[in-house]
Design a protein around this motif. Structure first.
Motif, PDB file in Angstrom:
ATOM      1  N   PRO A  67       0.785  -1.020   0.021  1.00 51.15           N
ATOM      2  CA  PRO A  67       0.145  -0.161  -0.039  1.00 51.15           C
ATOM      3  C   PRO A  67       0.862   1.360   0.040  1.00 51.15           C
ATOM      4  CG  PRO A  67      -0.056  -1.038   2.156  1.00 51.15           C
ATOM      5  CD  PRO A  67       0.794  -2.051   1.259  1.00 51.15           C
ATOM      6  N   PRO A  68       0.245   2.264  -0.396  1.00 46.43           N
ATOM      7  CA  PRO A  68       1.089   3.790  -0.135  1.00 46.43           C
ATOM      8  C   PRO A  68       1.452   3.794   1.236  1.00 46.43           C
ATOM      9  CG  PRO A  68      -1.388   4.156  -0.382  1.00 46.43           C
ATOM     10  CD  PRO A  68      -1.052   2.571  -0.744  1.00 46.43           C
ATOM     11  N   GLY A  69       3.003   4.441   1.154  1.00 47.41           N
ATOM     12  CA  GLY A  69       3.313   4.563   2.597  1.00 47.41           C
ATOM     13  C   GLY A  69       3.840   3.320   3.149  1.00 47.41           C
ATOM     14  N   ASP A 106       9.136  -0.739  -9.003  1.00 49.54           N
ATOM     15  CA  ASP A 106       8.268  -0.333  -7.792  1.00 49.54           C
ATOM     16  C   ASP A 106       7.111   0.430  -8.216  1.00 49.54           C
ATOM     17  OD1 ASP A 106       7.650   1.427  -5.780  1.00 49.54           O
ATOM     18  OD2 ASP A 106       9.501   2.785  -5.659  1.00 49.54           O
ATOM     19  N   GLY A 107       6.025  -0.072  -7.668  1.00 50.66           N
ATOM     20  CA  GLY A 107       4.605   0.420  -8.185  1.00 50.66           C
ATOM     21  C   GLY A 107       3.986  -0.207  -9.347  1.00 50.66           C
ATOM     22  N   CYS A 108       4.613  -0.961  -9.808  1.00 48.73           N
ATOM     23  CA  CYS A 108       3.782  -1.891 -10.903  1.00 48.73           C
ATOM     24  C   CYS A 108       4.232  -3.287 -10.896  1.00 48.73           C
ATOM     25  CB  CYS A 108       4.529  -1.289 -12.419  1.00 48.73           C
ATOM     26  SG  CYS A 108       3.693  -2.194 -13.837  1.00 48.73           S
ATOM     27  N   PRO A 109       3.372  -4.234 -11.090  1.00 49.27           N
ATOM     28  CA  PRO A 109       2.062  -4.192 -11.405  1.00 49.27           C
ATOM     29  C   PRO A 109       0.982  -3.499 -10.380  1.00 49.27           C
ATOM     30  CG  PRO A 109       2.226  -6.185 -11.401  1.00 49.27           C
ATOM     31  CD  PRO A 109       3.822  -5.732 -11.158  1.00 49.27           C
ATOM     32  N   GLY A 146       3.684  12.704   7.503  1.00 50.57           N
ATOM     33  CA  GLY A 146       5.042  13.452   7.479  1.00 50.57           C
ATOM     34  C   GLY A 146       6.046  13.185   6.245  1.00 50.57           C
ATOM     35  N   ARG A 147       5.478  12.628   5.388  1.00 45.70           N
ATOM     36  CA  ARG A 147       6.449  12.447   4.184  1.00 45.70           C
ATOM     37  C   ARG A 147       6.986  13.524   3.272  1.00 45.70           C
ATOM     38  NH1 ARG A 147       5.445   7.505   0.109  1.00 45.70           N
ATOM     39  NH2 ARG A 147       3.495   8.473  -0.531  1.00 45.70           N
ATOM     40  N   GLN A 148       8.167  13.510   3.038  1.00 44.54           N
ATOM     41  CA  GLN A 148       8.550  14.851   2.182  1.00 44.54           C
ATOM     42  C   GLN A 148       9.578  14.158   1.180  1.00 44.54           C
ATOM     43  OE1 GLN A 148      10.043  18.096   4.344  1.00 44.54           O
ATOM     44  NE2 GLN A 148       8.037  18.717   3.881  1.00 44.54           N
ATOM     45  N   PHE A 172      -5.310  11.498 -12.755  1.00 41.47           N
ATOM     46  CA  PHE A 172      -5.450  10.237 -11.991  1.00 41.47           C
ATOM     47  C   PHE A 172      -4.491  10.180 -10.439  1.00 41.47           C
ATOM     48  CE2 PHE A 172      -6.470   9.323 -16.260  1.00 41.47           C
ATOM     49  CZ  PHE A 172      -7.623   8.596 -16.196  1.00 41.47           C
ATOM     50  N   LEU A 173      -3.435  10.905 -10.906  1.00 39.09           N
ATOM     51  CA  LEU A 173      -2.444  10.850  -9.712  1.00 39.09           C
ATOM     52  C   LEU A 173      -3.120  11.881  -8.675  1.00 39.09           C
ATOM     53  CD1 LEU A 173       0.719  11.622 -11.958  1.00 39.09           C
ATOM     54  CD2 LEU A 173       0.726  10.168 -10.045  1.00 39.09           C
ATOM     55  N   ASP A 174      -3.592  13.114  -9.092  1.00 33.76           N
ATOM     56  CA  ASP A 174      -3.869  13.848  -7.959  1.00 33.76           C
ATOM     57  C   ASP A 174      -5.249  13.403  -7.251  1.00 33.76           C
ATOM     58  OD1 ASP A 174      -1.974  15.829  -8.119  1.00 33.76           O
ATOM     59  OD2 ASP A 174      -3.153  17.164  -9.665  1.00 33.76           O
ATOM     60  N   GLY A 177       6.829   2.082   2.277  1.00 39.26           N
ATOM     61  CA  GLY A 177       8.089   2.121   2.401  1.00 39.26           C
ATOM     62  C   GLY A 177       8.755   1.605   0.972  1.00 39.26           C
ATOM     63  N   LYS A 178       7.974   1.051   0.011  1.00 38.46           N
ATOM     64  CA  LYS A 178       8.620   0.615  -1.131  1.00 38.46           C
ATOM     65  C   LYS A 178       9.374   1.347  -1.796  1.00 38.46           C
ATOM     66  CE  LYS A 178       4.791   0.755  -3.358  1.00 38.46           C
ATOM     67  NZ  LYS A 178       3.545   1.191  -2.548  1.00 38.46           N
ATOM     68  N   GLY A 179       9.237   2.830  -1.901  1.00 36.50           N
ATOM     69  CA  GLY A 179      10.213   3.513  -2.561  1.00 36.50           C
ATOM     70  C   GLY A 179      11.661   3.770  -1.846  1.00 36.50           C
ATOM     71  N   SER A 207      10.466   3.308 -10.777  1.00 37.71           N
ATOM     72  CA  SER A 207       9.308   3.607 -10.094  1.00 37.71           C
ATOM     73  C   SER A 207       8.220   4.338 -11.118  1.00 37.71           C
ATOM     74  CB  SER A 207       9.468   4.608  -8.901  1.00 37.71           C
ATOM     75  OG  SER A 207       8.473   5.245  -8.448  1.00 37.71           O
ATOM     76  N   THR A 208       7.074   3.457 -11.237  1.00 39.13           N
ATOM     77  CA  THR A 208       6.028   4.136 -12.104  1.00 39.13           C
ATOM     78  C   THR A 208       5.657   5.277 -11.559  1.00 39.13           C
ATOM     79  OG1 THR A 208       4.488   2.511 -11.281  1.00 39.13           O
ATOM     80  CG2 THR A 208       5.123   2.098 -13.409  1.00 39.13           C
ATOM     81  N   GLY A 209       5.420   5.624 -10.337  1.00 33.10           N
ATOM     82  CA  GLY A 209       4.909   6.867  -9.688  1.00 33.10           C
ATOM     83  C   GLY A 209       6.007   8.027 -10.028  1.00 33.10           C
ATOM     84  N   GLY A 250      -5.607   9.940  -6.678  1.00 25.29           N
ATOM     85  CA  GLY A 250      -5.226   8.839  -6.046  1.00 25.29           C
ATOM     86  C   GLY A 250      -5.936   7.619  -6.829  1.00 25.29           C
ATOM     87  N   ARG A 251      -6.377   7.886  -8.058  1.00 21.29           N
ATOM     88  CA  ARG A 251      -7.016   6.760  -9.021  1.00 21.29           C
ATOM     89  C   ARG A 251      -5.720   6.229  -9.727  1.00 21.29           C
ATOM     90  NH1 ARG A 251     -10.716   9.234 -12.832  1.00 21.29           N
ATOM     91  NH2 ARG A 251      -9.680  10.883 -12.234  1.00 21.29           N
ATOM     92  N   LEU A 252      -5.946   4.931 -10.282  1.00 18.04           N
ATOM     93  CA  LEU A 252      -5.025   4.234 -11.317  1.00 18.04           C
ATOM     94  C   LEU A 252      -4.823   5.005 -12.460  1.00 18.04           C
ATOM     95  CD1 LEU A 252      -4.813   0.625 -10.506  1.00 18.04           C
ATOM     96  CD2 LEU A 252      -3.582   2.276  -9.349  1.00 18.04           C
TER      97      LEU A 252
END
Ligand code: ADP
Length: 222
Positions: free
Chosen positions: A8-10, A84-87, A126-128, A52-54, A12-14, A30-32, A56-58
């Protein structure tokens, strides 16, 4: 080393993808990140992906498949890559199978990062992220930069992603449960899935990732 990171988002994959890629000397795809680069550059693809990005949709599968196909046919991934982020959907998982067959390669493993929702919301709050090419990820509390607002690695400006707002995060979690969780089942059936507990510090998670890849003895250096 040709691995897919799911979670899921957050989760820590990246952060972990970057570490793995460095350690094994292979590209981090990273597809993102690729999509955000296109949005920033204002390309046709970026303009199609931005909404789509803004929200939160695929982003539509066809766009993603085209990007990933281009990257995986490039000579830079001859020795492997960290995807990272696909599929993120069953259609993308099938497309990736086809692309791997086209390139005569196969996945070493698929790592699924498991983390509960509360932790996700705390982490994303808190992510930056570094705006420059380095794309390094910090956290205001758990991994703060040495100088507030600036990347430790390249001095680039840090910012909060627009899709890291709480309502968009909830939407991304719902999309994950609906569309991406089936991808984990697909890889479990193929015998490739290894689930990694993604709670704890980034170094702890790195050790678990290496353990899941059968490299536990090499875990001392994150
Ligand atoms: P996170 O893993 O934190 O959600 P990403 O940077 O991987 O962040 O993805 C951010 C957004 O980019 C997703 O919410 C989605 O809109 C888009 N995206 C990234 N990868 C894909 C993909 N494989 N398929 C469709 N959309 C994607």
């Amino acid at each position: 080393m040709r691995v897919v990171l799911l979670g899921p988002p957050g989760a820590g994959k990246g952060t972990q993808a970057r570490r793995l890629a460095e350690r094994f000397g292979v590209p981090h795809l990273s597809t993102g990140d690729l999509l955000r680069e296109q949005v920033t550059a204002g390309t046709v693809l970026g303009r199609r992906a931005a909404d789509f990005l803004d929200s939160g949709r695929l982003v539509p599968d066809a766009l993603i498949t085209a990007i990933v196909r281009g990257r995986l046919h490039s000579s830079s991934v001859r020795d492997g890559c960290v995807l990272d982020g696909c599929p993120r959907s069953a259609v993308q998982a099938k497309a990736l199978e086809t692309i791997l067959a086209e390139t005569g390669t196969a996945l070493t493993a698929v790592l699924e990062f498991a983390v509960d929702e509360e932790e996700v919301v705390r982490r994303i709050g808190g992510r930056q992220v570094c705006r420059a090419d380095s794309g390094h990820i910090f956290h205001l509390r758990s991994a703060p930069p040495a100088v507030r607002g600036l990347c430790d690695h390249c001095g680039g400006e840090l910012y909060q992603r627009t899709d890291d707002r709480p309502d968009t995060v909830r939407q991304r979690l719902a999309v994950y449960a609906e569309q991406t969780a089936p991808v984990a089942r697909f890889y479990a059936e193929a015998g490739l899935l290894r689930t990694v507990d993604a709670a704890g510090t980034t170094d702890e998670v790195t050790r678990r990732v290496l353990g899941a890849l059968g490299l536990a003895g090499a875990g001392a250096r994150p």
